[in-house]
Design a protein around this motif. Structure first.
Motif, PDB file in Angstrom:
ATOM      1  N   ALA A  76      34.353 128.814  16.829  1.00  0.00           N
ATOM      2  CA  ALA A  76      33.822 128.813  15.461  1.00  0.00           C
ATOM      3  C   ALA A  76      34.599 127.845  14.578  1.00  0.00           C
ATOM      4  N   ASN A  77      35.916 127.843  14.718  1.00  0.00           N
ATOM      5  CA  ASN A  77      36.739 126.915  13.939  1.00  0.00           C
ATOM      6  C   ASN A  77      36.420 125.465  14.293  1.00  0.00           C
ATOM      7  N   PHE A  78      36.249 125.186  15.572  1.00  0.00           N
ATOM      8  CA  PHE A  78      35.922 123.844  16.016  1.00  0.00           C
ATOM      9  C   PHE A  78      34.566 123.398  15.464  1.00  0.00           C
ATOM     10  N   GLU A  79      33.587 124.278  15.530  1.00  0.00           N
ATOM     11  CA  GLU A  79      32.256 123.943  15.027  1.00  0.00           C
ATOM     12  C   GLU A  79      32.275 123.721  13.516  1.00  0.00           C
ATOM     13  N   MET A  80      33.030 124.536  12.786  1.00  0.00           N
ATOM     14  CA  MET A  80      33.128 124.379  11.341  1.00  0.00           C
ATOM     15  C   MET A  80      33.799 123.054  11.001  1.00  0.00           C
ATOM     16  N   LEU A  81      34.844 122.712  11.701  1.00  0.00           N
ATOM     17  CA  LEU A  81      35.544 121.461  11.467  1.00  0.00           C
ATOM     18  C   LEU A  81      34.649 120.260  11.807  1.00  0.00           C
ATOM     19  N   THR A  82      33.892 120.372  12.870  1.00  0.00           N
ATOM     20  CA  THR A  82      32.968 119.300  13.259  1.00  0.00           C
ATOM     21  C   THR A  82      31.902 119.086  12.187  1.00  0.00           C
ATOM     22  N   ARG A  83      31.349 120.188  11.668  1.00  0.00           N
ATOM     23  CA  ARG A  83      30.338 120.062  10.603  1.00  0.00           C
ATOM     24  C   ARG A  83      30.938 119.484   9.335  1.00  0.00           C
ATOM     25  N   LEU A  84      32.142 119.877   9.027  1.00  0.00           N
ATOM     26  CA  LEU A  84      32.811 119.376   7.828  1.00  0.00           C
ATOM     27  C   LEU A  84      33.065 117.868   7.904  1.00  0.00           C
ATOM     28  N   LEU A  85      33.430 117.407   9.080  1.00  0.00           N
ATOM     29  CA  LEU A  85      33.780 115.992   9.245  1.00  0.00           C
ATOM     30  C   LEU A  85      32.573 115.075   9.498  1.00  0.00           C
TER      31      LEU A  85
END
Length: 86
Positions: A76-85
């Motif tokens: 979930a953290n990885f996906e959130m960071l990917t969407r943010l970037l």
């Protein structure tokens, strides 16, 4: 619990293999991450000592309840960071 990025990567890979194939094996993890079997064995032993997974010799790797929960948080953290970037 603090995990290294390497430990997170192994945990995430085990979770994904279990989700896709119903089982995770050392050779599948090694192939997926392009690492040696001995590297996988060392990482799995470390994760098992943290009670994040179980592994019987020459057998399958299973996540514990804590391991599965931790893997979901990592993903979930990885996906959130990917969407943010992006």
């Amino acid at each position: 619990m603090e995990l290294s990025s390497s430990q997170e990567m192994y945990l995430k890979t085990v979770y994904q293999l279990c989700d896709e194939n119903k089982v995770a094996r050392v050779k599948d993890i090694a192939a997926g991450l392009n690492v040696t079997l001995s590297s996988v064995n060392g990482a799995i032993k470390a994760l098992a000592s943290l009670e994040l997974c179980t592994h019987s010799r020459y057998g399958y790797i299973d996540l514990t309840e804590l391991g599965e929960k931790t893997a979901r948080i990592i993903i979930a953290n990885f996906e959130m960071l990917t969407r943010l970037l992006s």
